[in-house]
Motif scaffolding. Structure first.
Motif, PDB file in Angstrom:
ATOM      1  N   THR A 185       0.846  -1.236  -0.026  1.00  0.00           N
ATOM      2  CA  THR A 185       0.147  -0.086  -0.021  1.00  0.00           C
ATOM      3  C   THR A 185       0.839   1.210  -0.100  1.00  0.00           C
ATOM      4  OG1 THR A 185      -2.054  -1.125   1.331  1.00  0.00           O
ATOM      5  CG2 THR A 185      -1.897   1.056   1.266  1.00  0.00           C
ATOM      6  N   HIS A 186       2.080   1.192   0.680  1.00  0.00           N
ATOM      7  CA  HIS A 186       2.726   2.393   0.978  1.00  0.00           C
ATOM      8  C   HIS A 186       4.168   2.562   0.342  1.00  0.00           C
ATOM      9  CE1 HIS A 186      -0.316   3.773   3.872  1.00  0.00           C
ATOM     10  NE2 HIS A 186      -0.249   2.432   4.520  1.00  0.00           N
ATOM     11  N   SER A 187       4.539   1.445  -0.429  1.00  0.00           N
ATOM     12  CA  SER A 187       5.753   1.570  -1.179  1.00  0.00           C
ATOM     13  C   SER A 187       5.572   1.381  -2.598  1.00  0.00           C
ATOM     14  CB  SER A 187       6.615   0.461  -0.674  1.00  0.00           C
ATOM     15  OG  SER A 187       7.898   0.420  -1.546  1.00  0.00           O
ATOM     16  N   PRO A 188       5.493   2.274  -3.459  1.00  0.00           N
ATOM     17  CA  PRO A 188       5.390   2.376  -4.747  1.00  0.00           C
ATOM     18  C   PRO A 188       6.142   1.370  -5.666  1.00  0.00           C
ATOM     19  CG  PRO A 188       6.411   4.600  -4.557  1.00  0.00           C
ATOM     20  CD  PRO A 188       6.129   3.801  -3.053  1.00  0.00           C
ATOM     21  N   HIS A 189       7.580   1.180  -5.121  1.00  0.00           N
ATOM     22  CA  HIS A 189       8.371   0.377  -5.768  1.00  0.00           C
ATOM     23  C   HIS A 189       7.829  -1.140  -5.729  1.00  0.00           C
ATOM     24  CE1 HIS A 189      10.799   4.056  -5.789  1.00  0.00           C
ATOM     25  NE2 HIS A 189      11.528   3.501  -6.800  1.00  0.00           N
ATOM     26  N   TYR A 190       7.758  -1.387  -4.313  1.00  0.00           N
ATOM     27  CA  TYR A 190       7.287  -2.797  -3.995  1.00  0.00           C
ATOM     28  C   TYR A 190       6.051  -3.217  -4.618  1.00  0.00           C
ATOM     29  CZ  TYR A 190       6.326  -6.595  -0.758  1.00  0.00           C
ATOM     30  OH  TYR A 190       6.112  -7.984  -0.191  1.00  0.00           O
ATOM     31  N   SER A 191       5.084  -2.252  -4.728  1.00  0.00           N
ATOM     32  CA  SER A 191       3.727  -2.611  -5.363  1.00  0.00           C
ATOM     33  C   SER A 191       4.202  -2.823  -6.650  1.00  0.00           C
ATOM     34  CB  SER A 191       2.571  -1.458  -5.147  1.00  0.00           C
ATOM     35  OG  SER A 191       3.008  -0.437  -5.344  1.00  0.00           O
TER      36      SER A 191
END
Length: 255
Positions: free
Chosen positions: A52-58
Motif C-alpha cells: 500500500t505504501h511503497s510504490p516500488h514494492y507494489s
C-alpha cells in the motif's frame, strides 16, 4: 506551524520539541501497524503495508503478476517499460532487492534452479497436485540410454517445478507429497538415499526473515540446504521419488 516531515515507506513523522532545539520521532497509525506486524512476525501484514505504501514494492508485485513466472531480465525489462509513465525507476539491483524482500515476506518464491520469480497462492483451495506432479516428473525425467529412463527423480527438483507451476508454497508441496505417497502405496516409492553433490545445482537459496536478539531486531537468512531438503515420513528423510503406476489420487483436507 510545526515542521513535519514524512518518510514515504514507514510513515515516520518528525516533530521538533517545544524548545525547538531538538527533534523527537513518533510514528503514524500506519507505522504502528507496520511495527506491530513485525513484532508478531505477521509477514503477510508487513507485505500488505509495503504494498500500500511503497510504490516500488507494489510495482514489483503488479508487474510480476502480469508476466509470471519470470526471470530477472524479463521483470526488469517490463518495469523499465512502465517506468516511463511514473516518477520511479528500477535497475537490476533494485529488482533483486525487492524480490528478496518479497520472498522473505512469503509473498513470492523463486525457483532455486531457474531463478524465475512467481507470486505464491495464499489460499488453501484444492489443487490438481497429482496431475501436475506427473507432468513435472515427465519433464524432469532424463534419458540415460536407449529406451531407458531415470526412474528415481530428485524431490528438490520436483518441488521447485511443481511449486512454480501451481504457485504453491514449498511446505504445502511437502505435506501433499507425503499424503499422496501414503495413499498410493505400491504406486509411488520414496527413496532415502541422500543427495551427494546435487546441492551445487541450486544456484539460489531460500530467503527467510525472523525476529532475533529477544525481538529487538530482525534477521535474514539464505540457504541452499533448505532447497535440497527432502521430505520426512515417520522420522526418516527421503530425497528421491519413483513412479510405478500413474493412476494415483489424493484425498485433500477441506480448506
Amino acid at each position: 506551524m510545526p515542521y513535519r516531515k514524512q518518510i514515504q515507506y514507514c510513515k515516520i513523522t518528525i516533530h521538533p520539541t517545544e524548545a525547538g532545539d531538538d527533534s523527537r520521532y513518533t510514528t503514524t497509525d500506519v507505522g504502528e501497524s507496520f511495527l506491530e506486524a513485525i513484532r508478531t512476525e505477521d509477514w503477510q501484514q508487513v507485505s500488505d503495508v509495503l504494498t500500500t505504501h511503497s510504490p516500488h514494492y507494489s510495482a514489483f508485485l503488479d508487474t510480476l503478476r502480469e508476466v509470471e513466472p519470470a526471470d530477472l531480465d524479463t521483470l526488469l525489462e517490463r518495469l523499465e517499460e512502465l517506468q516511463d509513465q511514473t516518477p520511479y525507476s528500477f535497475n537490476q539491483t533494485s529488482v533483486e532487492v525487492l524480490g528478496d524482500w518479497a520472498e522473505r515476506l512469503v509473498r513470492v518464491q523463486r525457483n532455486a534452479f531457474t531463478g524465475r520469480y512467481y507470486e505464491t497462492d495464499q489460499s488453501d483451495t484444492a489443487w490438481a497436485f497429482c496431475d501436475v506432479l506427473l507432468e513435472a516428473y515427465d519433464d524432469l525425467e532424463q534419458t540415460t540410454g536407449v529406451n531407458l529412463r531415470q526412474r528415481y527423480l530428485s524431490i528438490p527438483h520436483l518441488r521447485e517445478s511443481v511449486c512454480e507451476r501451481t504457485r504453491q508454497a514449498r511446505d504445502r508441496f511437502d505435506k501433499t507429497l507425503v499424503d499422496v505417497c501414503q495413499q498410493n502405496v505400491g504406486k509411488l516409492e520414496l527413496s532415502g538415499a541422500p543427495l551427494d553433490t546435487a546441492a551445487k545445482d541450486a544456484a539460489l537459496g531460500i530467503k527467510q526473515i525472523e525476529r532475533a536478539d529477544g525481538g529487538a531486531l530482525v534477521s535474514t537468512s539464505q540457504s541452499t540446504q533448505q532447497v535440497m531438503a527432502g521430505v520426512e515420513l515417520y522420522d526418516k528423510k527421503y530425497y528421491y521419488l519413483a513412479v510405478y503406476d500413474r493412476d494415483i489420487t489424493v484425498e485433500q483436507e477441506d480448506a
